[in-house]
Design an enzyme around this catalytic site. Sequence first.
Site, PDB file in Angstrom:
ATOM      1  N   LYS A  15       4.420   1.808  16.249  1.00 54.45           N
ATOM      2  CA  LYS A  15       5.478   1.575  15.260  1.00 54.45           C
ATOM      3  C   LYS A  15       5.497   2.691  14.226  1.00 54.45           C
ATOM      4  O   LYS A  15       6.541   3.131  13.781  1.00 54.45           O
ATOM      5  CB  LYS A  15       5.227   0.223  14.586  1.00 54.45           C
ATOM      6  CG  LYS A  15       6.258  -0.173  13.555  1.00 54.45           C
ATOM      7  CD  LYS A  15       5.840  -1.478  12.856  1.00 54.45           C
ATOM      8  CE  LYS A  15       6.869  -1.895  11.828  1.00 54.45           C
ATOM      9  NZ  LYS A  15       6.406  -3.000  10.981  1.00 54.45           N
ATOM     10  N   GLN A  16       4.305   3.120  13.830  1.00 55.70           N
ATOM     11  CA  GLN A  16       4.225   4.208  12.852  1.00 55.70           C
ATOM     12  C   GLN A  16       2.921   4.962  13.043  1.00 55.70           C
ATOM     13  O   GLN A  16       2.003   4.478  13.682  1.00 55.70           O
ATOM     14  CB  GLN A  16       4.322   3.686  11.429  1.00 55.70           C
ATOM     15  CG  GLN A  16       3.073   3.018  10.900  1.00 55.70           C
ATOM     16  CD  GLN A  16       3.220   2.586   9.449  1.00 55.70           C
ATOM     17  OE1 GLN A  16       3.871   1.607   9.169  1.00 55.70           O
ATOM     18  NE2 GLN A  16       2.598   3.312   8.550  1.00 55.70           N
TER      19      GLN A  16
ATOM     20  N   GLU B 228       1.534  -1.648  13.329  1.00 52.84           N
ATOM     21  CA  GLU B 228       1.501  -3.113  13.455  1.00 52.84           C
ATOM     22  C   GLU B 228       1.910  -3.599  14.843  1.00 52.84           C
ATOM     23  O   GLU B 228       2.014  -4.800  15.072  1.00 52.84           O
ATOM     24  CB  GLU B 228       2.395  -3.739  12.377  1.00 52.84           C
ATOM     25  CG  GLU B 228       1.816  -3.543  10.986  1.00 52.84           C
ATOM     26  CD  GLU B 228       2.795  -3.838   9.863  1.00 52.84           C
ATOM     27  OE1 GLU B 228       2.346  -3.964   8.717  1.00 52.84           O
ATOM     28  OE2 GLU B 228       4.023  -3.931  10.140  1.00 52.84           O
TER      29      GLU B 228
ATOM     30  N   TRP C 247       0.827  -1.212   0.000  1.00 49.90           N
ATOM     31  CA  TRP C 247       0.000   0.000   0.000  1.00 49.90           C
ATOM     32  C   TRP C 247       0.863   1.263   0.000  1.00 49.90           C
ATOM     33  O   TRP C 247       0.370   2.361  -0.241  1.00 49.90           O
ATOM     34  CB  TRP C 247      -0.964   0.009   1.193  1.00 49.90           C
ATOM     35  CG  TRP C 247      -0.300   0.152   2.539  1.00 49.90           C
ATOM     36  CD1 TRP C 247       0.486  -0.750   3.169  1.00 49.90           C
ATOM     37  CD2 TRP C 247      -0.393   1.276   3.434  1.00 49.90           C
ATOM     38  NE1 TRP C 247       0.905  -0.267   4.391  1.00 49.90           N
ATOM     39  CE2 TRP C 247       0.377   0.965   4.582  1.00 49.90           C
ATOM     40  CE3 TRP C 247      -1.046   2.500   3.378  1.00 49.90           C
ATOM     41  CZ2 TRP C 247       0.517   1.833   5.662  1.00 49.90           C
ATOM     42  CZ3 TRP C 247      -0.911   3.373   4.469  1.00 49.90           C
ATOM     43  CH2 TRP C 247      -0.136   3.030   5.592  1.00 49.90           C
ATOM     44  N   ASP C 248       2.165   1.091   0.234  1.00 56.86           N
ATOM     45  CA  ASP C 248       3.099   2.225   0.223  1.00 56.86           C
ATOM     46  C   ASP C 248       3.009   3.007  -1.095  1.00 56.86           C
ATOM     47  O   ASP C 248       3.177   4.228  -1.113  1.00 56.86           O
ATOM     48  CB  ASP C 248       4.542   1.736   0.368  1.00 56.86           C
ATOM     49  CG  ASP C 248       4.764   0.807   1.550  1.00 56.86           C
ATOM     50  OD1 ASP C 248       3.776   0.271   2.082  1.00 56.86           O
ATOM     51  OD2 ASP C 248       5.919   0.606   1.925  1.00 56.86           O
TER      52      ASP C 248
END
Length: 762
Positions: A602-603, A490, A359-360
Amino acid sequence: MNQDYIQPHPWSIIEEGFDRERVKSSESLFSIGNGAMGQRANFEESYSGPTFQGSYIGGVYYPDKTRVGWWKNGYPEYFAKVLNAPNWIGIHVEINGTPLDLATCSNIKNFKRELNMKEGWYQRSFVATTPNNIELEVVTTRFLSLSHDEVGAIKFEITPINSDTLIVFKPYIDAGITNEDSNWDDKFWNTTKVTSEKNRAFIESHTMKTNFKVCTFMQAYTVYGDLLKSSPDSENSEELSIGFEFSQKVKKGEKVSLIKYGGYTVDRNHEADKLTEAANIVLDEVSSLGFDGLLEEQKKAWAQIWEMSDIAIEGDIKAQQGIRFNIFQLNQTYTGTDSRLNIGPKGFTGEKYGGSTYWDTEAYCLQFYMATKNQEVARKLLKYRYNHLEKAIENAEKLGFKNGAALYPMVTMNGEECHNEWEITFEEIHRNGAIAYAIYNYTRYTEDYSYVPEMGLEVLIGIARFWQQRVNWSENRKKYVMLGVTGPNEYENNVHNNWYTNYIAKWCLEYALEQLDYVQQNHPADYKRIIEKTKLTNDETGLWKKVAAHMYLPYSEEHGVYLQQDGFLDKDLVRVADLDRKERPINQHWSWDRILRSPYIKQADTLQGFYFFEDHFTVDELEKHFDFYEPFTVHESSLSPCVHSVQAAKLNRMEQAYTFYLRTSRLDLDDYNKEVEEGLHITSMAGTWMSIVEGFGGMRVKDGKLCFAPKIPEQWEKYSFKINFRDRILKVTITQEGANFDIDAGEPLEILVNEKPITLSA
């Protein structure tokens, strides 16, 4: 401690001094590519120390059977992997009968690698003493041609320093290769034919299962003074490899060079039974140019790329080197010439993530290619997903969804899901939202609405059907809820009501309804065709409206913020600043169980939603959410610092924005996550571009107009970039004193700068 051996330089990546411990990291950092193929910076000559051999061909992959401890219904059968392709760069070298091998040499001096990003070539040089006491100087230069993208070129130069020497070059091609990340040690390639013709050699092979046919080829000759030797002294042919031998007595202080051309012809581009013929044609083209002529072409091709995509920074050499490294790697990975290809998270620099599409591409990369190439390149990325719509519907069917619901894969080569961790494969479904968002982002930026009736609306209908079926009505909340999901963060798996996922699902339903109305009003024939094809009914769209209107979005009245997910406040909310630094990164020190129970992000997750949909929220709301979530964010995803940099700049926190920018731009150069030897973080590099253009430059498109809110870090004197906006090239230059905007041609363009209208004329 981050690594710091890369020398600061505005246009080059430079390593000085030989360190065996750094070889694998440097193989990643000095990788080269041309959109069609790429390779790690492995030594051409033999090397018996630890190394990670890797050459890759765009679009050529193998379905490696999934390896899991316990099979669950719906698991993908295989994980598609970009393959380590037959090796064409190899050159065994013998010095008076002893192999040249840096692992066995002594007194290695003046070792230097340089990746010249301005001109698109890689060079390595050193002085070393072989085990039989011959001191010699070696300079080897290599590049993958942009103008002839099936071929690369090597010049390997040796000068004996302390005595006359017999030097034997043994250039070869080798199909006996393996993947570092093979699940079952399967044989990925089958070699069918090994042939030679004068000083050219060819290996025809095909991939197992997928049956991609490839011809690996080479041509070699030596140059010593005025003597050019194109006929090898001998040939060595085996079942999986073929090589030539060129011997030359070389006087002390004189130089001998081997020139080698090599690469791949593939049945994706040629008739399968004419691959050797096609290889001969490309070798004829490049050998008529010669190494120097081909290198001149390379310099011109890169000059053209940099003319449009460069970001120039004055006053901060590490920041300058970082952004150019990112832009260089993005252009090496994807050139936009082939709509069958996409952008893998590691590009052509390693095998992690299988080299597949994530999906990046839609969430991070589209903007870069849209603004630095042209809208056709961006349209090809959208077309790639339309071409895979049927597979997305099949993927959803495997999980029990019906009626044309589409779930785009987390990881793919050909549209089929090939990721096999259940908490991601089944639950990280937010990727569907990024596909829809990319359609919105493309039309907003380009004003090309033709994609929607031609292809995009069918994609949006499939995605909307998925979201409507994925929620369920909660009698308790009197809302639609989404259970058992994993958001972009995640480090929280299998949670209920991840805010970002619920929010983007709601938006997707509303956007699909909007686009249905648009196509019905403006393209009635397309509307009729699509409704007949998809069998969409008013009852169904009525249900979409209902779900969107009653979507549950978890919110904390106490903190005044949307919650990452229902259970976030049940966690032990210890901030990252209070963690022991020895335990970072936590993904290399903690058990997965401990990570999942922690509050650590994580993000960007909730903040990813604020990035996509910033017009839906006030600046005060952004600030409140930034201040709440950033202290819990460990940024152990490469996709995290860039989003935070953009948002910190919007909040006018320039020191924080600058720190995040350095982290995203030098993520691999400084190896923040201690994993660069596995390959580079290609897709997050587009996020680095965003952190300057959208963060510091404040570029947005609002109400059809290009807008800027320019800022500059105090560490910089000046920075500039170019944007292709609707076929108008705009140059933006920002200094500590102010900002300058220029267009070079075409009709006048009205832009907004700090919300004030300005009309630019050529």
